[in-house]
Write an enzyme that holds these catalytic residues in place. Structure first.
Site, PDB file in Angstrom:
ATOM      1  N   ARG A   3     -39.021  29.629 -37.914  1.00 45.04           N
ATOM      2  CA  ARG A   3     -38.733  28.919 -39.158  1.00 45.04           C
ATOM      3  C   ARG A   3     -38.068  29.910 -40.112  1.00 45.04           C
ATOM      4  NH1 ARG A   3     -44.177  27.490 -37.904  1.00 45.04           N
ATOM      5  NH2 ARG A   3     -44.422  25.258 -37.435  1.00 45.04           N
ATOM      6  N   LYS A  56     -46.925  28.002 -40.633  1.00 49.59           N
ATOM      7  CA  LYS A  56     -47.540  27.028 -41.531  1.00 49.59           C
ATOM      8  C   LYS A  56     -49.043  27.197 -41.529  1.00 49.59           C
ATOM      9  CE  LYS A  56     -44.056  23.368 -41.450  1.00 49.59           C
ATOM     10  NZ  LYS A  56     -43.796  21.938 -41.143  1.00 49.59           N
ATOM     11  N   HIS A  71     -46.201  24.737 -33.263  1.00 44.22           N
ATOM     12  CA  HIS A  71     -46.568  23.371 -33.629  1.00 44.22           C
ATOM     13  C   HIS A  71     -48.043  23.127 -33.346  1.00 44.22           C
ATOM     14  CE1 HIS A  71     -42.167  21.813 -33.118  1.00 44.22           C
ATOM     15  NE2 HIS A  71     -42.391  22.306 -34.312  1.00 44.22           N
ATOM     16  N   ARG A  94     -33.191  27.051 -34.781  1.00 40.00           N
ATOM     17  CA  ARG A  94     -34.552  26.822 -34.267  1.00 40.00           C
ATOM     18  C   ARG A  94     -34.545  25.651 -33.281  1.00 40.00           C
ATOM     19  NH1 ARG A  94     -40.223  27.160 -35.234  1.00 40.00           N
ATOM     20  NH2 ARG A  94     -41.266  25.180 -35.624  1.00 40.00           N
ATOM     21  N   TYR A 103     -37.956  17.452 -30.044  1.00 39.60           N
ATOM     22  CA  TYR A 103     -36.917  18.350 -29.549  1.00 39.60           C
ATOM     23  C   TYR A 103     -36.491  18.012 -28.125  1.00 39.60           C
ATOM     24  CZ  TYR A 103     -37.975  21.251 -33.585  1.00 39.60           C
ATOM     25  OH  TYR A 103     -38.152  21.703 -34.870  1.00 39.60           O
TER      26      TYR A 103
END
Length: 301
Positions: free
Chosen positions: A150, A174, A268, A245, A277
């Site tokens: 990211r 995250k 993720h 990405r 994706y």
């Protein structure tokens, strides 16, 4: 105007997101915006307390939001924020059930992120100039594409997060979740070239990638430089960090077919997020099927 009786509980939830969940400031702002909109609509509906909210009122809130011009994706975000808040209320012993759980989320049209193919990536990365900033930019591009980072993860890298001998980098994703990632031979090579030039910028901190002023490079600066290199290298599409990405994820999936591994590399939390994706073309899927499925394999003539 009198404060809404619904507001104090929401403020407690927002403190929980900031202090205990340690969500990013942007995520906190998103929750606050959506829940504030919910409070306005529920005040109009004369809801006096969260304990009195029922599924019919949640559906009415959704209907009013749609009439107010909210698109499906934004409405889904609003209902998701409301569900999370009500789940928290249950955990605090304030509610016994979540009335938003049974309200269907509207289907939004799925827009797949665009990627660039391998040849275009190679053309983009074919930067071999003596300019220190160009070396820095090539190193950033190589690391971004080499690890599928990211943008916030890229600019957040410190020198201490690198292990170039093993070709690894530590990043904070995250929710402040850390993960260790391989970055590849070319990313290591160009990072070493950049480190040899980094002292020219009189670094003021331990950031790996610096601006001309010697400070940690900003996300906006990275976006601007990537876009400029896309134009300079003659690519037909706009180049931005998330496109690299996505290209990383797409190319990894096409080569390996290992969705779980790509999920881990991308950081993720849920596999369903990674699945956006997976836009492999039908011919590729058909060839995998023909080669792997016992009932698809053709006997030799």
């Amino acid at each position: 105007m009198n404060a809404s009786p619904l507001q104090p509980a929401v403020e407690g939830f927002l403190r929980y997101l900031k202090v205990e969940r340690q969500l990013s400031p942007l995520t906190q702002i998103s929750y606050e915006r959506q829940l504030s909109a919910c409070i306005i609509l529920l005040d109009e509906m004369k809801l006096a307390a969260w304990e009195k909210l029922d599924a019919a009122q949640v559906r009415a809130l959704a209907a009013r939001s749609r009439r107010g011009g909210l698109k499906p994706a934004s409405l889904a975000l609003r209902l998701s924020a409301l569900r999370s808040f009500l789940d928290w209320q249950i955990s605090q012993g304030k509610l016994k059930a979540n009335p938003a759980k049974g309200v269907a989320t509207p289907r939004a049209s799925r827009h797949l992120p665009k990627n660039i193919d391998v040849d275009e990536v190679n053309r983009l990365l074919d930067i071999d100039l003596n300019d220190p900033l160009a070396v820095r930019d090539r190193a950033m591009l190589e690391v971004m594409y080499g690890a599928g980072l990211r943008l916030s993860e890229l600019v957040g890298i410190d020198i201490s997060h690198l292990d170039l001998a093993s070709g690894e980098v530590w990043v904070s994703g995250k929710g402040s979740k850390e993960r260790r990632l391989p970055i590849g031979r070319m990313a290591v090579e160009w990072t070493e070239r950049w480190l040899a030039l980094r002292e020219l910028f009189a670094p003021s901190d331990n950031a790996l990638f610096l601006s001309k002023q010697g400070k940690r490079i900003s996300t906006r600066n990275v976006q601007k430089r990537f876009a400029e290199w896309g134009v300079k290298q003659g690519l037909s599409s706009h180049i931005h960090p998330h496109k690299l990405r996505h290209s990383f994820a797409t190319h990894m999936l096409e080569s390996s077919g290992d969705l779980r591994a790509v999920q881990e590399l991308l950081g993720h939390a849920n596999l369903t997020t990674t699945q956006i994706y997976t836009h492999l073309d039908f011919q590729h899927l058909a060839s995998v099927y023909d080669a792997a499925h016992p009932r698809a394999k053709r006997g030799k003539t």
